[in-house]
Design a protein around this motif. Sequence first.
Motif, PDB file in Angstrom:
ATOM      1  N   ARG A 122       0.966  -1.183  -0.115  1.00 24.90           N
ATOM      2  CA  ARG A 122      -0.228   0.045   0.152  1.00 24.90           C
ATOM      3  C   ARG A 122       0.720   1.150  -0.046  1.00 24.90           C
ATOM      4  NH1 ARG A 122      -4.236  -1.920   4.909  1.00 24.90           N
ATOM      5  NH2 ARG A 122      -5.471  -3.174   3.332  1.00 24.90           N
ATOM      6  N   ALA A 123       1.951   1.363   0.957  1.00 23.01           N
ATOM      7  CA  ALA A 123       2.733   2.394   0.965  1.00 23.01           C
ATOM      8  C   ALA A 123       3.345   2.691  -0.373  1.00 23.01           C
ATOM      9  CB  ALA A 123       3.948   2.087   1.916  1.00 23.01           C
ATOM     10  N   HIS A 124       3.732   1.969  -1.386  1.00 23.77           N
ATOM     11  CA  HIS A 124       4.453   2.124  -2.550  1.00 23.77           C
ATOM     12  C   HIS A 124       3.524   1.797  -3.815  1.00 23.77           C
ATOM     13  CE1 HIS A 124       8.413   2.407  -0.609  1.00 23.77           C
ATOM     14  NE2 HIS A 124       8.222   1.465  -0.129  1.00 23.77           N
ATOM     15  N   ARG A 125       2.263   1.709  -3.591  1.00 26.02           N
ATOM     16  CA  ARG A 125       0.936   1.636  -4.520  1.00 26.02           C
ATOM     17  C   ARG A 125       1.311   0.518  -5.583  1.00 26.02           C
ATOM     18  NH1 ARG A 125       1.773   7.506  -6.735  1.00 26.02           N
ATOM     19  NH2 ARG A 125       3.770   6.777  -6.504  1.00 26.02           N
ATOM     20  N   GLU A 126       1.645  -0.622  -4.925  1.00 23.13           N
ATOM     21  CA  GLU A 126       2.086  -1.728  -5.709  1.00 23.13           C
ATOM     22  C   GLU A 126       0.715  -2.664  -5.677  1.00 23.13           C
ATOM     23  OE1 GLU A 126       5.621  -3.856  -4.812  1.00 23.13           O
ATOM     24  OE2 GLU A 126       6.673  -2.200  -4.178  1.00 23.13           O
ATOM     25  N   ALA A 127       0.631  -3.645  -6.892  1.00 26.75           N
ATOM     26  CA  ALA A 127      -0.287  -4.653  -6.870  1.00 26.75           C
ATOM     27  C   ALA A 127      -0.279  -5.485  -5.905  1.00 26.75           C
ATOM     28  CB  ALA A 127      -0.155  -5.468  -8.073  1.00 26.75           C
ATOM     29  N   SER A 128      -1.428  -5.781  -5.250  1.00 26.55           N
ATOM     30  CA  SER A 128      -1.598  -6.381  -3.874  1.00 26.55           C
ATOM     31  C   SER A 128      -1.323  -8.053  -4.028  1.00 26.55           C
ATOM     32  CB  SER A 128      -2.961  -6.316  -3.205  1.00 26.55           C
ATOM     33  OG  SER A 128      -3.000  -6.860  -2.182  1.00 26.55           O
ATOM     34  N   GLY A 129      -0.547  -8.515  -3.164  1.00 28.57           N
ATOM     35  CA  GLY A 129      -0.233  -9.938  -3.176  1.00 28.57           C
ATOM     36  C   GLY A 129      -1.385 -10.668  -2.531  1.00 28.57           C
ATOM     37  N   GLU A 130      -2.612  -9.932  -1.869  1.00 29.87           N
ATOM     38  CA  GLU A 130      -3.826 -10.693  -1.539  1.00 29.87           C
ATOM     39  C   GLU A 130      -4.679 -11.052  -2.433  1.00 29.87           C
ATOM     40  OE1 GLU A 130      -3.935 -11.237   2.256  1.00 29.87           O
ATOM     41  OE2 GLU A 130      -1.923 -10.996   1.727  1.00 29.87           O
ATOM     42  N   ARG A 131      -4.354 -10.783  -3.768  1.00 28.47           N
ATOM     43  CA  ARG A 131      -5.139 -10.956  -4.872  1.00 28.47           C
ATOM     44  C   ARG A 131      -4.429 -11.955  -5.942  1.00 28.47           C
ATOM     45  NH1 ARG A 131      -6.668  -5.549  -4.725  1.00 28.47           N
ATOM     46  NH2 ARG A 131      -5.298  -5.171  -6.639  1.00 28.47           N
ATOM     47  N   ALA A 132      -4.954 -12.821  -6.591  1.00 32.27           N
ATOM     48  CA  ALA A 132      -4.186 -13.719  -7.547  1.00 32.27           C
ATOM     49  C   ALA A 132      -3.679 -12.926  -8.463  1.00 32.27           C
ATOM     50  CB  ALA A 132      -5.243 -14.836  -8.029  1.00 32.27           C
ATOM     51  N   MET A 133      -2.545 -13.294  -8.855  1.00 30.38           N
ATOM     52  CA  MET A 133      -1.448 -12.554  -9.696  1.00 30.38           C
ATOM     53  C   MET A 133      -2.154 -12.806 -11.074  1.00 30.38           C
ATOM     54  SD  MET A 133       2.689 -12.769 -10.022  1.00 30.38           S
ATOM     55  CE  MET A 133       2.580 -13.085  -8.474  1.00 30.38           C
ATOM     56  N   GLY A 134      -2.654 -13.823 -11.456  1.00 32.11           N
ATOM     57  CA  GLY A 134      -2.935 -14.037 -12.770  1.00 32.11           C
ATOM     58  C   GLY A 134      -1.864 -14.081 -13.910  1.00 32.11           C
TER      59      GLY A 134
END
Length: 448
Positions: A226-238
Amino acid sequence: MTAEVQTQRIARFRAALAASPPLWWALLYFFSLLCGYYVLRPVRDAMGASRDPSTVFPRWLLELADARGISLGDYTLQILFTGTFVAMLALQPLYGALVARFPRRVFLPVVYLAFIACLAGFWWAFDSGASGRGAVFFVFIAVFNLFAVTVFWSFMADVFDNDQAKQVYGYIGAGGTLGALAGPGLTRVLVEPLGVANLLLVSAGFIGLCLLCIVRLRPWAVLRERAHREASGERAMGGSVWAGLRLAWQDPLLRALSMLMFFGVGVGTLIYNEQAAIVRQYYPGAEAATRYYSTIDWAVNGLTIVVQVLLTRWLLRRYGVAPLLLLPALAILAGFSLLAASPLPLLVAVVQVVTRASEFSLAKPARETLYTRMEREARYKAKAVIDTAVYRGGDVTFVWVHKLLAGFGSSVVFLAGLGVAAGLAFGAWRVVREQRRLPEHPGDAPHP
């Protein structure tokens, strides 16, 4: 080292722990992981160096080879390394599908629970004396080591950003080295009273601790993303299950990392095979060979932790990754030059210790720091390809190269190793050059 300097280093370590609460759990995680692995590594190495193929291969394979006039004992390591490479290739799409289709909170525990289940199965196989258990166990331990450690460092790149990694990766590596020191020590103490089979249960207990650490570190990974506005690992990467192979081939930095890994494995494999020949000659019993390999592991990890505590963090913060990648390559070049001139058994052991210690204490922390500056697909998918398929591809290539050269003597093997070490140095230089284009944080990179 003076008492004042020691006090300063301890104070810096305590300050790092206070400033980074997840460091506690990361230390315990890596300690438990490497301790669990190193409890079993001497057992695996003793099997690879065994002079009795009946303790390694299944009866049906021995009978098939005998019928064709082939002595499997002459090709033990070559067959085991080839089997490991095939297993790595077979598992790549399975791992890719797991990472692509499930969130981090699912696929991380699944990987470690699968390893615990396998250890329970091997406990039964060793206790019952099942035929062929040695070969399957050798392949499993190699797969376990690479996948479990790869997943660990991929997760650490989720928990810590680049600036934090420069501060704490040296300490985390030292925590793992303490586990790597404790593992062979436990093996030396427990192998006779407990037996080889029950050592597997000891290892499974340490892997269970890793699951607890994953649960406690997850919130810190979410905060970092969240601090670096990255894609969350709490969702599947796809994405594709083959995306890791594509990235490792197309991206210049990942190609350079693959080259570095391939030739780095090459120098290690050549010297490992020469060492195995020494063990077969001087330590024919399984217990004696296990104690010898555990002593080598103690020496490697003792030197590793000294370098990690005294040099790694300072070099990373002051100079970046360049010296951590180039110094081991130059040291290995010098070591193989000495071995080509005088391949004494004691010198082989010394160069083995220096080669592995420089990899663990310098080169590996430098490589892992780079992944904190990459996107998550490179972190989990491409990294897994490099750390498993490329790694074992180097293994299987150079184990057969060694077989071809061994008949000409150790000096010829190490002379060829000089060329491999030169490839390692070139790969290190390429990585140093290509990594300059990386952003400080993945979220800072422009999106297509």
